[in-house]
Structure formats: C-alpha cells, structure tokens
Design a protein around this motif. Structure first.
Motif, PDB file in Angstrom:
ATOM      1  N   UNK A 182      48.198  57.893  74.054  1.00  0.00           N
ATOM      2  CA  UNK A 182      46.878  57.926  73.218  1.00  0.00           C
ATOM      3  C   UNK A 182      47.131  58.014  71.727  1.00  0.00           C
ATOM      4  N   UNK A 183      47.682  58.874  71.302  1.00  0.00           N
ATOM      5  CA  UNK A 183      48.082  59.229  69.859  1.00  0.00           C
ATOM      6  C   UNK A 183      48.542  58.043  69.257  1.00  0.00           C
ATOM      7  N   UNK A 184      49.625  57.421  69.863  1.00  0.00           N
ATOM      8  CA  UNK A 184      50.400  56.221  69.366  1.00  0.00           C
ATOM      9  C   UNK A 184      49.403  55.030  69.255  1.00  0.00           C
ATOM     10  N   UNK A 185      48.663  55.055  70.378  1.00  0.00           N
ATOM     11  CA  UNK A 185      47.824  53.850  70.047  1.00  0.00           C
ATOM     12  C   UNK A 185      46.614  53.934  69.245  1.00  0.00           C
ATOM     13  N   UNK A 186      46.277  55.285  68.761  1.00  0.00           N
ATOM     14  CA  UNK A 186      45.394  55.746  68.026  1.00  0.00           C
ATOM     15  C   UNK A 186      45.817  55.741  66.474  1.00  0.00           C
ATOM     16  N   UNK A 187      47.188  55.690  66.482  1.00  0.00           N
ATOM     17  CA  UNK A 187      47.895  55.515  65.052  1.00  0.00           C
ATOM     18  C   UNK A 187      48.247  54.091  64.577  1.00  0.00           C
ATOM     19  N   UNK A 188      48.568  53.397  65.744  1.00  0.00           N
ATOM     20  CA  UNK A 188      48.779  52.024  65.567  1.00  0.00           C
ATOM     21  C   UNK A 188      47.810  51.227  64.655  1.00  0.00           C
ATOM     22  N   UNK A 189      48.303  50.403  63.607  1.00  0.00           N
ATOM     23  CA  UNK A 189      47.380  49.366  62.851  1.00  0.00           C
ATOM     24  C   UNK A 189      48.264  48.143  62.500  1.00  0.00           C
ATOM     25  N   UNK A 190      47.652  47.351  62.087  1.00  0.00           N
ATOM     26  CA  UNK A 190      48.464  45.995  61.682  1.00  0.00           C
ATOM     27  C   UNK A 190      49.611  46.546  60.641  1.00  0.00           C
ATOM     28  N   UNK A 191      50.684  45.789  61.077  1.00  0.00           N
ATOM     29  CA  UNK A 191      51.747  46.355  60.597  1.00  0.00           C
ATOM     30  C   UNK A 191      52.597  47.470  60.924  1.00  0.00           C
ATOM     31  N   UNK A 192      52.111  48.315  61.767  1.00  0.00           N
ATOM     32  CA  UNK A 192      52.801  49.587  62.263  1.00  0.00           C
ATOM     33  C   UNK A 192      53.863  49.139  63.099  1.00  0.00           C
ATOM     34  N   UNK A 193      54.976  49.983  63.012  1.00  0.00           N
ATOM     35  CA  UNK A 193      56.149  49.734  63.460  1.00  0.00           C
ATOM     36  C   UNK A 193      56.427  50.813  64.394  1.00  0.00           C
TER      37      UNK A 193
END
Length: 85
Positions: A51-62
């Motif tokens: 859930x934290x990874x999905x929340x932190x991910x944005x366009x360009x996130x690796x």
C-alpha cells in the motif's frame, strides 16, 4: 535470509539505502534488529508495504524490489498495478 535475520547486514544496509529518495523495507517483527534513516520506512507485513509503494508511486517513479523470496507475490502485483491492469 538467515543473514538478514541475524543482523549481519545491519551496519551496512542503511548506508546502502541512503541515496534513495525513499526506502520501504519489510522488517518482520521477529527480527532482533532494526534500520534507521530519514528516508527509511519499516513495515512488518507485505500488504502494508504494498500500500505504501502504491501510494508513493507517481509518474517517473522507479521502484526497485530486492528480495531473495517471493514477498508473497508483491512484485507481480506491483507490476500489474503499475501497468494499469
């Protein structure tokens, strides 16, 4: 791994993660040691980390997933989520 559980990497792991903008780390409650760092978030279960990874991910996130196990299928689910399926 047993070396992680025993804390063999305790001294070097935080330093290895210091250049990351954010490090999400699965640290089960039965570990006898912990990590600290301004950019480190610890999770004791895979669903919370996911859930934290999905929340932190944005366009360009690796996202980099490092594990010698399956993380209960986390990498596959993250890939599906990132691909919009």
């Amino acid at each position: 791994s047993n070396t992680m559980r025993m804390g063999v990497h305790e001294a070097s792991l935080a330093g290895s993660l210091k250049e990351a903008d954010e490090a999400l780390v699965l640290m089960p409650a039965d570990f006898d040691w912990s990590l600290t760092g301004d950019n480190i978030q610890l999770f004791d279960n895979v669903p919370a980390l996911e859930a934290a990874a999905q929340s932190a991910a944005a366009d360009g996130t690796q996202l980099i997933v490092m594990s010698n196990g399956s993380f209960d299928g986390l990498t596959g689910r993250l890939a599906q989520w990132l691909n919009g399926s």
